[in-house]
Design a protein around this motif. Structure first.
Motif, PDB file in Angstrom:
ATOM      1  N   MET A  48      15.768  29.064  53.786  1.00  0.00           N
ATOM      2  CA  MET A  48      14.609  29.062  53.136  1.00  0.00           C
ATOM      3  C   MET A  48      13.976  27.876  53.205  1.00  0.00           C
ATOM      4  O   MET A  48      14.618  26.799  52.636  1.00  0.00           O
ATOM      5  N   THR A  49      13.051  26.971  54.447  1.00  0.00           N
ATOM      6  CA  THR A  49      12.626  25.718  53.794  1.00  0.00           C
ATOM      7  C   THR A  49      12.343  25.156  53.232  1.00  0.00           C
ATOM      8  O   THR A  49      11.453  25.934  51.849  1.00  0.00           O
ATOM      9  N   ARG A  50      11.813  23.821  52.580  1.00  0.00           N
ATOM     10  CA  ARG A  50      11.286  23.559  51.585  1.00  0.00           C
ATOM     11  C   ARG A  50       9.908  24.143  51.106  1.00  0.00           C
ATOM     12  O   ARG A  50       9.618  24.484  50.099  1.00  0.00           O
ATOM     13  N   ASP A  51       9.277  23.833  52.499  1.00  0.00           N
ATOM     14  CA  ASP A  51       7.833  24.881  52.562  1.00  0.00           C
ATOM     15  C   ASP A  51       7.515  26.597  51.969  1.00  0.00           C
ATOM     16  O   ASP A  51       6.974  26.859  51.254  1.00  0.00           O
ATOM     17  N   GLY A  52       8.506  26.518  52.468  1.00  0.00           N
ATOM     18  CA  GLY A  52       8.693  28.328  51.748  1.00  0.00           C
ATOM     19  C   GLY A  52       9.046  28.199  50.811  1.00  0.00           C
ATOM     20  O   GLY A  52       8.762  29.219  50.122  1.00  0.00           O
ATOM     21  N   LEU A  53      10.054  27.826  49.776  1.00  0.00           N
ATOM     22  CA  LEU A  53      10.321  27.495  48.983  1.00  0.00           C
ATOM     23  C   LEU A  53       9.102  26.991  47.672  1.00  0.00           C
ATOM     24  O   LEU A  53       9.529  28.264  46.213  1.00  0.00           O
ATOM     25  N   SER A  54       8.153  26.526  48.234  1.00  0.00           N
ATOM     26  CA  SER A  54       6.801  25.798  47.305  1.00  0.00           C
ATOM     27  C   SER A  54       6.189  26.931  47.249  1.00  0.00           C
ATOM     28  O   SER A  54       5.276  27.741  46.551  1.00  0.00           O
ATOM     29  N   LEU A  55       5.803  28.513  48.164  1.00  0.00           N
ATOM     30  CA  LEU A  55       5.028  29.682  49.045  1.00  0.00           C
ATOM     31  C   LEU A  55       6.062  30.087  47.372  1.00  0.00           C
ATOM     32  O   LEU A  55       5.250  31.053  46.940  1.00  0.00           O
ATOM     33  N   VAL A  56       7.198  30.056  47.466  1.00  0.00           N
ATOM     34  CA  VAL A  56       7.786  30.886  46.547  1.00  0.00           C
ATOM     35  C   VAL A  56       6.901  30.955  44.921  1.00  0.00           C
ATOM     36  O   VAL A  56       6.665  31.763  44.175  1.00  0.00           O
ATOM     37  N   PHE A  57       7.468  30.066  44.865  1.00  0.00           N
ATOM     38  CA  PHE A  57       7.116  29.693  43.628  1.00  0.00           C
ATOM     39  C   PHE A  57       5.789  29.503  42.855  1.00  0.00           C
ATOM     40  O   PHE A  57       5.084  29.772  41.821  1.00  0.00           O
ATOM     41  N   ALA A  58       4.434  29.746  44.220  1.00  0.00           N
ATOM     42  CA  ALA A  58       3.444  29.613  44.257  1.00  0.00           C
ATOM     43  C   ALA A  58       3.105  30.977  43.786  1.00  0.00           C
ATOM     44  O   ALA A  58       2.471  31.147  42.705  1.00  0.00           O
ATOM     45  N   ALA A  59       3.469  32.036  44.363  1.00  0.00           N
ATOM     46  CA  ALA A  59       3.578  33.175  44.462  1.00  0.00           C
ATOM     47  C   ALA A  59       3.840  33.858  42.840  1.00  0.00           C
ATOM     48  O   ALA A  59       3.097  34.545  42.124  1.00  0.00           O
ATOM     49  N   LEU A  60       4.702  33.097  42.675  1.00  0.00           N
ATOM     50  CA  LEU A  60       5.063  33.351  41.120  1.00  0.00           C
ATOM     51  C   LEU A  60       4.956  32.685  40.002  1.00  0.00           C
ATOM     52  O   LEU A  60       5.427  33.397  38.628  1.00  0.00           O
ATOM     53  N   ALA A  61       4.077  31.383  40.186  1.00  0.00           N
ATOM     54  CA  ALA A  61       3.255  31.363  39.115  1.00  0.00           C
ATOM     55  C   ALA A  61       2.197  32.352  38.608  1.00  0.00           C
ATOM     56  O   ALA A  61       2.068  32.001  37.242  1.00  0.00           O
ATOM     57  N   ASP A  62       2.014  32.708  39.727  1.00  0.00           N
ATOM     58  CA  ASP A  62       0.932  34.743  38.656  1.00  0.00           C
ATOM     59  C   ASP A  62       1.320  34.638  37.979  1.00  0.00           C
ATOM     60  O   ASP A  62       2.424  35.977  38.199  1.00  0.00           O
ATOM     61  N   PRO A  63       1.167  35.338  36.053  1.00  0.00           N
ATOM     62  CA  PRO A  63       2.090  35.998  35.191  1.00  0.00           C
ATOM     63  C   PRO A  63       2.384  37.584  35.361  1.00  0.00           C
ATOM     64  O   PRO A  63       2.890  37.939  35.661  1.00  0.00           O
ATOM     65  N   THR A  64       1.124  37.982  36.031  1.00  0.00           N
ATOM     66  CA  THR A  64       0.994  39.158  36.876  1.00  0.00           C
ATOM     67  C   THR A  64       1.956  39.677  36.860  1.00  0.00           C
ATOM     68  O   THR A  64       2.854  40.709  37.356  1.00  0.00           O
ATOM     69  N   ARG A  65       2.137  38.857  38.632  1.00  0.00           N
ATOM     70  CA  ARG A  65       3.261  39.254  39.313  1.00  0.00           C
ATOM     71  C   ARG A  65       5.224  38.272  38.922  1.00  0.00           C
ATOM     72  O   ARG A  65       5.831  39.683  39.018  1.00  0.00           O
ATOM     73  N   ARG A  66       5.159  37.577  38.435  1.00  0.00           N
ATOM     74  CA  ARG A  66       5.996  37.834  36.851  1.00  0.00           C
ATOM     75  C   ARG A  66       6.689  39.254  36.302  1.00  0.00           C
ATOM     76  O   ARG A  66       7.700  39.584  36.297  1.00  0.00           O
TER      77      ARG A  66
END
Length: 59
Positions: free
Chosen positions: A1-19
């Motif tokens: 996974m690229t750094r850009d992809g990793l940023s997307l993952v962290f952004a998605a998991l920043a939402d408490p509902t998604r976690r």
């Protein structure tokens, strides 16, 4: 996974509902309706959260 992809993952998991959804689904498979029952948001809103998380899956 690229750094850009990793940023997307962290952004998605920043939402408490998604976690919370991810935590629930890690134990047992559930339908959208079953997941939605645990939240005070609609099934379509849960579907949108799941769609966002699915977009992160590697091909």
């Amino acid at each position: 996974m690229t750094r850009d992809g990793l940023s997307l993952v962290f952004a998605a998991l920043a939402d408490p509902t998604r976690r919370e959804i991810l935590s629930q689904l890690s134990g047992t498979p559930s339908t959208v309706g079953e997941v939605a029952q645990r939240f005070e948001i609609s099934a379509p809103a849960i579907s949108q959260h799941l769609k966002t998380m699915r977009a992160l899956e590697e091909p």
